[in-house]
Design a protein around this motif. Structure first.
Motif, PDB file in Angstrom:
ATOM      1  N   PHE A 127     -38.093   0.090  28.711  1.00  0.00           N
ATOM      2  CA  PHE A 127     -37.222   1.225  29.020  1.00  0.00           C
ATOM      3  C   PHE A 127     -35.924   0.996  28.254  1.00  0.00           C
ATOM      4  CE2 PHE A 127     -40.158   0.514  32.470  1.00  0.00           C
ATOM      5  CZ  PHE A 127     -40.678   1.787  32.705  1.00  0.00           C
ATOM      6  N   ASN A 128     -35.653   1.881  27.319  1.00  0.00           N
ATOM      7  CA  ASN A 128     -34.648   1.636  26.295  1.00  0.00           C
ATOM      8  C   ASN A 128     -33.480   2.612  26.374  1.00  0.00           C
ATOM      9  OD1 ASN A 128     -33.938   2.785  23.286  1.00  0.00           O
ATOM     10  ND2 ASN A 128     -33.955   0.547  23.336  1.00  0.00           N
ATOM     11  N   ILE A 129     -32.293   2.109  26.078  1.00  0.00           N
ATOM     12  CA  ILE A 129     -31.124   2.931  25.853  1.00  0.00           C
ATOM     13  C   ILE A 129     -30.379   2.348  24.659  1.00  0.00           C
ATOM     14  CG2 ILE A 129     -29.753   1.618  27.534  1.00  0.00           C
ATOM     15  CD1 ILE A 129     -28.172   4.215  28.064  1.00  0.00           C
ATOM     16  N   ALA A 130     -29.931   3.221  23.760  1.00  0.00           N
ATOM     17  CA  ALA A 130     -29.239   2.761  22.553  1.00  0.00           C
ATOM     18  C   ALA A 130     -28.207   3.800  22.141  1.00  0.00           C
ATOM     19  CB  ALA A 130     -30.240   2.506  21.420  1.00  0.00           C
ATOM     20  N   ALA A 131     -27.301   3.368  21.289  1.00  0.00           N
ATOM     21  CA  ALA A 131     -26.233   4.270  20.835  1.00  0.00           C
ATOM     22  C   ALA A 131     -25.816   3.909  19.422  1.00  0.00           C
ATOM     23  CB  ALA A 131     -25.036   4.190  21.788  1.00  0.00           C
ATOM     24  N   GLN A 132     -25.281   4.917  18.720  1.00  0.00           N
ATOM     25  CA  GLN A 132     -24.754   4.722  17.367  1.00  0.00           C
ATOM     26  C   GLN A 132     -23.231   4.842  17.395  1.00  0.00           C
ATOM     27  OE1 GLN A 132     -26.194   7.461  14.376  1.00  0.00           O
ATOM     28  NE2 GLN A 132     -24.609   6.875  12.892  1.00  0.00           N
ATOM     29  N   TYR A 133     -22.554   3.859  16.830  1.00  0.00           N
ATOM     30  CA  TYR A 133     -21.098   3.871  16.729  1.00  0.00           C
ATOM     31  C   TYR A 133     -20.704   4.063  15.269  1.00  0.00           C
ATOM     32  CZ  TYR A 133     -16.236   2.318  17.056  1.00  0.00           C
ATOM     33  OH  TYR A 133     -14.869   2.240  16.985  1.00  0.00           O
ATOM     34  N   LYS A 134     -19.972   5.131  15.029  1.00  0.00           N
ATOM     35  CA  LYS A 134     -19.601   5.524  13.674  1.00  0.00           C
ATOM     36  C   LYS A 134     -20.860   5.608  12.802  1.00  0.00           C
ATOM     37  CE  LYS A 134     -14.796   4.011  13.838  1.00  0.00           C
ATOM     38  NZ  LYS A 134     -13.724   3.226  13.207  1.00  0.00           N
ATOM     39  N   ASP A 135     -20.812   5.135  11.594  1.00  0.00           N
ATOM     40  CA  ASP A 135     -21.966   5.231  10.703  1.00  0.00           C
ATOM     41  C   ASP A 135     -22.544   3.868  10.336  1.00  0.00           C
ATOM     42  OD1 ASP A 135     -21.893   8.027  10.529  1.00  0.00           O
ATOM     43  OD2 ASP A 135     -20.323   7.943   8.984  1.00  0.00           O
ATOM     44  N   PHE A 136     -22.132   2.835  11.057  1.00  0.00           N
ATOM     45  CA  PHE A 136     -22.571   1.506  10.631  1.00  0.00           C
ATOM     46  C   PHE A 136     -23.071   0.599  11.750  1.00  0.00           C
ATOM     47  CE2 PHE A 136     -18.212   0.870  11.956  1.00  0.00           C
ATOM     48  CZ  PHE A 136     -18.202  -0.391  12.525  1.00  0.00           C
ATOM     49  N   LEU A 137     -22.872   0.971  13.017  1.00  0.00           N
ATOM     50  CA  LEU A 137     -23.236   0.051  14.103  1.00  0.00           C
ATOM     51  C   LEU A 137     -24.161   0.744  15.094  1.00  0.00           C
ATOM     52  CD1 LEU A 137     -22.898  -2.695  15.514  1.00  0.00           C
ATOM     53  CD2 LEU A 137     -20.891  -1.724  16.698  1.00  0.00           C
ATOM     54  N   TYR A 138     -25.284   0.048  15.431  1.00  0.00           N
ATOM     55  CA  TYR A 138     -26.252   0.553  16.393  1.00  0.00           C
ATOM     56  C   TYR A 138     -26.460  -0.528  17.458  1.00  0.00           C
ATOM     57  CZ  TYR A 138     -27.162   3.492  12.310  1.00  0.00           C
ATOM     58  OH  TYR A 138     -27.021   4.328  11.230  1.00  0.00           O
ATOM     59  N   LEU A 139     -26.374  -0.152  18.725  1.00  0.00           N
ATOM     60  CA  LEU A 139     -26.499  -1.095  19.838  1.00  0.00           C
ATOM     61  C   LEU A 139     -27.587  -0.616  20.780  1.00  0.00           C
ATOM     62  CD1 LEU A 139     -22.693  -1.551  20.626  1.00  0.00           C
ATOM     63  CD2 LEU A 139     -24.139  -3.091  19.272  1.00  0.00           C
ATOM     64  N   GLY A 140     -28.326  -1.580  21.388  1.00  0.00           N
ATOM     65  CA  GLY A 140     -29.411  -1.182  22.277  1.00  0.00           C
ATOM     66  C   GLY A 140     -29.698  -2.185  23.376  1.00  0.00           C
ATOM     67  N   LYS A 173     -25.145  -1.655   9.579  1.00  0.00           N
ATOM     68  CA  LYS A 173     -25.393  -1.110   8.245  1.00  0.00           C
ATOM     69  C   LYS A 173     -24.279  -1.614   7.334  1.00  0.00           C
ATOM     70  CE  LYS A 173     -26.334   3.275   5.913  1.00  0.00           C
ATOM     71  NZ  LYS A 173     -26.375   4.757   6.089  1.00  0.00           N
ATOM     72  N   ALA A 174     -24.528  -2.777   6.708  1.00  0.00           N
ATOM     73  CA  ALA A 174     -23.498  -3.426   5.897  1.00  0.00           C
ATOM     74  C   ALA A 174     -23.188  -2.632   4.636  1.00  0.00           C
ATOM     75  CB  ALA A 174     -23.930  -4.843   5.543  1.00  0.00           C
ATOM     76  N   THR A 175     -24.237  -2.155   3.962  1.00  0.00           N
ATOM     77  CA  THR A 175     -24.081  -1.302   2.777  1.00  0.00           C
ATOM     78  C   THR A 175     -25.169  -0.245   2.845  1.00  0.00           C
ATOM     79  OG1 THR A 175     -25.587  -2.548   1.334  1.00  0.00           O
ATOM     80  CG2 THR A 175     -23.291  -3.321   1.448  1.00  0.00           C
ATOM     81  N   GLU A 176     -25.211   0.623   1.873  1.00  0.00           N
ATOM     82  CA  GLU A 176     -26.237   1.659   1.854  1.00  0.00           C
ATOM     83  C   GLU A 176     -27.639   1.074   1.741  1.00  0.00           C
ATOM     84  OE1 GLU A 176     -26.168   4.918   2.316  1.00  0.00           O
ATOM     85  OE2 GLU A 176     -24.047   4.710   2.854  1.00  0.00           O
ATOM     86  N   LYS A 177     -27.744  -0.118   1.177  1.00  0.00           N
ATOM     87  CA  LYS A 177     -29.057  -0.730   0.953  1.00  0.00           C
ATOM     88  C   LYS A 177     -29.290  -1.988   1.786  1.00  0.00           C
ATOM     89  CE  LYS A 177     -29.536   0.970  -3.795  1.00  0.00           C
ATOM     90  NZ  LYS A 177     -29.801   0.593  -5.208  1.00  0.00           N
TER      91      LYS A 177
END
Length: 362
Positions: A240-253, A305-309
């Motif tokens: 059972f999962n919950i996650a969120a995106q912060y700005k354009d570089f950080l994802y937490l779950g 997301k450190a860089t685009e790649k």
């Protein structure tokens, strides 16, 4: 999925199932590679990638990568092949079945407030078979050293005859149950009881205090043994999962995981080929073990997301706290003969009693 097991069985006697043995730690403490076809194709390397529902089980932050709500179901085929070498006798057995190894859904809620740094929140549920217990095994050959009589002797020697001899009016079920419930006797005394009541072993003395036993089985040139093992069931995991995106570089779950164990294992050992003058001419020993239990664990994860790649992922998996119950049923028979070669009726000892081993926290 195809799984091939190669077993070289060179033990003096076949192992007999007993509740909560060392193999359980391996069976319930390790997970197979599971998930969608995409995750399997990449050998589970989704810790920093995300964007796949089954990847939630690897890194719970992966669900925040999704842009829209998504549903995923995976079908699979489970095939096992077991090749065995028992004292230079080769045997092989296979089992094949279809299964549903994975399924899940992720709901994506985008933040409509463009000024907020939190871009979205996701909720997900993922189901997977973390360990498939389905298997079939057949082992056969001539054991030059030991038969099942040695197994019963191992448990009988040191056990007082009074504990395994039936009292007037007492039944097989009564005494087997009493031995299992008595903390000073238990499983070992039950095995001694089965061997004695089937006449595979006998006491050196008929005194109630006797603790020494001998075998009625004679096999000068070895004994012909056949051993079959059939297992069914699986260890299943619900995340059972919950996650969120912060700005354009950080994802937490975060995952809260529920684990369920379902295992049914039946074994049967048969023996023939005894000496002509052996009091025992044939034996059969069956065990049926049913294991069921529940567990809970949690996971924390992050993807940067450190860089685009380049993405960097990290996750923490807590221990799994299990409560496991075992139910074991047993039975044994032997065909005996007297000194003149006349066979007795088959001595059958099949207690209509199930041993229950409860509350084993892991």
């Amino acid at each position: 999925m195809k799984k091939i097991a190669l077993s070289f069985i060179m033990a003096s006697v076949f192992a007999v199932t007993q509740a909560q043995d060392i193999t359980d730690a391996l069976r319930y403490g390790t997970d197979e590679l599971s998930g969608s076809a995409r995750v399997r194709a990449m050998s589970g390397a989704f810790g920093a990638l995300g964007g796949d529902i089954s990847a939630i089980a690897i890194n719970p932050a992966g669900s925040a990568i999704f842009l829209t709500t998504e549903v995923n179901v995976t079908l699979g085929n489970y095939n096992t092949q077991s090749d065995n070498n028992f004292f230079n006798t080769l045997t092989s057995d296979t089992k094949d079945r279809f299964s549903l190894p994975q399924g899940g859904i992720v709901f994506v809620l985008n933040n409509t407030d463009d000024s907020s740094d939190w871009k979205k929140i996701t909720f997900g549920i993922n189901y997977e078979i973390s360990n498939n217990h389905t298997n079939s095994n057949f082992i056969a050959g001539i054991n030059p050293n030991n038969g099942i009589d040695q197994y019963f002797l191992y448990y009988a020697n040191g056990t007082a005859l009074a504990n395994i001899d039936l009292l007037p009016g007492e039944t097989i079920d009564d005494l087997y149950q009493y031995l299992g419930e008595n903390p000073n006797l238990g499983y070992g005394a039950q095995q001694a009881f089965l061997g004695y009541q089937s006449y595979i072993i006998d006491p050196v003395s008929t005194d109630d205090n006797n603790t020494a036993y001998y075998s009625n089985a004679m096999y000068t040139n070895g004994i012909d043994q056949q051993y079959t093992v059939d297992t069914k069931g699986a260890t299943r995991k619900f995340s059972f999962n919950i996650a969120a995106q912060y700005k354009d570089f950080l994802y937490l779950g975060l995952n809260i995981n529920s684990h369920m164990i379902d295992l049914k294992k039946s074994t049967y050992l048969s023996e023939i080929g005894f000496d002509e003058d052996s009091p025992v001419q044939e034996t059969g020993f069956s065990n049926y073990l049913e294991t069921y239990g529940n567990g809970i664990s949690f996971q924390l994860g992050a993807i940067v997301k450190a860089t685009e790649k380049l993405r960097i992922g990290a996750s923490y998996q807590s221990p799994t706290w299990y409560t496991i119950n075992d139910e074991l049923s047993q039975g044994v028979f032997a065909v005996s003969q007297d000194e003149n070669g006349n066979e007795y009726p088959i001595d059958q000892v099949y207690p209509n009693i199930t041993n229950v081993y409860e509350d084993y926290p892991w």
